[in-house]
Design an enzyme around this catalytic site. Structure first.
Site, PDB file in Angstrom:
ATOM      1  NE  ARG A  51      -2.016  -1.201   3.653  1.00 42.63           N
ATOM      2  CZ  ARG A  51      -2.458  -1.114   4.913  1.00 42.63           C
ATOM      3  NH1 ARG A  51      -3.711  -0.741   5.135  1.00 42.63           N
ATOM      4  NH2 ARG A  51      -1.666  -1.389   5.918  1.00 42.63           N
ATOM      5  CE  LYS A 182      12.938 -24.465  12.004  1.00 40.26           C
ATOM      6  NZ  LYS A 182      13.971 -23.422  12.007  1.00 40.26           N
ATOM      7  CD  GLU A 216       8.317 -19.538  20.063  1.00 41.27           C
ATOM      8  OE1 GLU A 216       8.645 -18.461  19.550  1.00 41.27           O
ATOM      9  OE2 GLU A 216       7.155 -19.987  20.034  1.00 41.27           O
ATOM     10  CG  HIS A 240       5.033 -24.520  12.896  1.00 42.05           C
ATOM     11  ND1 HIS A 240       5.028 -24.237  11.550  1.00 42.05           N
ATOM     12  CD2 HIS A 240       5.107 -23.323  13.513  1.00 42.05           C
ATOM     13  CE1 HIS A 240       5.074 -22.935  11.375  1.00 42.05           C
ATOM     14  NE2 HIS A 240       5.127 -22.361  12.545  1.00 42.05           N
ATOM     15  CE  LYS A 331       4.694 -17.651  21.362  1.00 42.07           C
ATOM     16  NZ  LYS A 331       5.504 -17.302  20.182  1.00 42.07           N
TER      17      LYS A 331
END
Length: 484
Positions: A51, A182, A216, A240, A331
């Site tokens: 945009r 990967k 993570e 995943h 997380k």
């Protein structure tokens, strides 16, 4: 061992959402690295579309800054960067209107591979697909790349697939999941199907259980309001981790062919048993030492969205009946690590007096960091003290095994975009795969939404909620330690 670089055909690649975060961090730096490696022909063109009303010169300067920030120093030289930027164009585009589309059409060249990368919100996929056809920009040979999420449930996934199918054939659609790009994930197929060593043991008779971990250290941070609408199940497990599960559990395809591979993955998804509520643990990271917890990051005090999930999964087929697969992702955990661990059963009889010192044989596939494989085996402990057993690793780090040049492993996005140009869909999800995964996932999420259960709190820097430990302990097993 030196990795070979095989150039692709000359192409025109249009990247919609070219000023966005994904394009800046991954797509353009990855394309530059492939250009630096000699894989992209110099006649190819890469056209940004977004945009923002900027000139091609202004956009090229933005790409230059992305290369400077996200490409290592050893791959940067002024001449190569200038040559790459000379391949870059830009067209301001109104995805929902008519602005810019005629100009984009004028940029495309007949007779070269054309691909269109939808690095935008899924809500715009239909608008982009419709305009590529109404302005006669796409051809029957063109390819489109779509980023996840591929819906948020079965109904939306079906609607999204139908939208794309209205303008493109399935063989033109590349649903990208960077985990499948990967090096180690692809090597999982090579280890299984190019060696006689493991395949005879790759079944419930010899495998005790499988663990898949994607951990993570970061929280949801600035994307808390977005993440709160998805959670770990939608964000990680449905796509995943499901793909990793399929590659471990699938039957050998008749050939390394896109549809043959994806047919076998689909059979795994359809063989998944429904998951019992007692085999699922959900968690949210807590506030600690003044650092915000998930509740604060999501800006939703009533949030029941999980930032962590662990679950036990069973596959009802001849190969895997009775072998549990344990999946966990979260997380703000102890370390950033992604791995698959296949634990084999103990020998039926030990001839050694030191049987108490026996430990399982475990094949570990590390996806990140330090991609590689490790097989733990039992040997005699060195020394004259009799037959004492000890466990040692047979370790293969790609960085060490392939040498300095071979260890220059391309980023997953680099490999996958080059596969799009080649027309190879092996590492991309098919529409029926996506729908089957949602058909399995939806009842699990629906059960949470109809209950009043809240995710269990866990400390940042831990391995997750204590309840997840019990998920394994009650089966007489333990989670592997999360570590880099």
């Amino acid at each position: 061992m030196v990795s070979r670089v095989i150039p692709v055909e000359t192409f025109d690649l249009v990247i919609f959402g070219a000023t966005g975060d994904l394009a800046t961090r991954k797509i353009f730096p990855g394309l530059y690295r492939r250009f630096w490696a000699g894989q992209i022909p110099p006649e190819s063109r890469i056209i940004g579309a977004a945009r923002s009303d900027m000139t091609p010169e202004g956009f090229r300067e933005q790409v230059r800054k992305a290369i400077d920030e996200f490409v290592s120093t050893d791959k940067k030289d002024a001449a190569t960067i200038d040559a790459f930027l000379g391949r870059i164009g830009y067209v301001p585009i109104d995805a929902k209107g008519t602005g810019g589309w005629d100009k984009l059409k004028a940029e495309m060249r007949p007779g070269v591979v054309s691909a269109f990368y939808f690095s935008v919100a899924p809500a715009l996929f239909g608008d982009l697909a419709e305009r590529l056809h109404s302005f006669e920009i796409a051809t029957p040979e063109s390819r489109i790349v779509v980023e996840k999420p591929f819906g948020r449930d079965l109904a939306s996934a079906r609607a999204l697939n139908a939208t794309l199918a209205a303008h493109f054939r399935e063989e033109q659609i590349y649903r990208i999941d960077h985990y499948l790009g990967k090096e180690t994930v692809q090597n999982l197929m090579a280890v299984r199907f190019a060696n006689i060593l493991f395949e005879p043991l790759w079944n419930s008779q010899y495998v005790d259980h499988v663990q898949i971990t994607v951990a993570e250290t970061v929280g949801v941070g600035g994307r808390g309001s977005y993440y709160d609408k998805s959670g770990a199940m939608r964000d990680m497990v449905q796509n995943h981790m499901m793909q990793l599960l399929c590659l471990i559990a699938m039957e050998p395809p008749y050939h390394f062919d896109p549809n043959a591979v994806r047919d076998e993955k689909l059979k795994v998804i359809r063989a998944l048993d429904p998951v019992r509520p007692e085999d699922i643990v959900r968690g949210q990271y807590a506030r600690q030492n003044g650092q915000p917890g998930y509740i604060e990051d999501s800006e939703n005090p009533q949030s029941r969205t999980e930032s962590y999930i662990a679950l036990k999964v069973h596959i009802s087929n001849w190969r895997w009946k009775g072998t549990p697969f344990y999946l966990r992702t979260g997380k703000k955990l102890r370390a950033r690590a992604s791995e698959i661990a296949i634990t084999f059963r103990e020998p039926p009889h030990s001839i050694f007096d030191d049987a108490a010192g026996w430990r399982e044989n475990v094949l570990t596939i590390r996806l990140q960091p330090n991609e590689g494989m490790n097989l733990m085996v039992m040997i005699k402990e060195p020394g004259p003290g009799g037959m004492r057993l000890t466990q040692v690793p047979l370790d293969m780090s790609f960085a060490e095994a392939l040498g300095e040049e071979g260890a220059d492993i391309p980023d997953a996005y680099e490999r996958l975009i080059m596969d799009v140009i080649r027309g190879n869909q092996t590492l991309f999800m098919r529409g029926d795969e996506v729908e089957a995964a949602w058909a399995w996932t939806d009842p699990i999420i629906g059960g949470w939404e109809s209950s009043e259960d809240r995710p269990k709190p866990y400390d940042p820097g831990s391995s997750g909620p204590d309840d997840s430990l019990m998920l394994m302990h009650r089966d007489g097993r333990r989670w592997r330690e999360i570590r880099e």
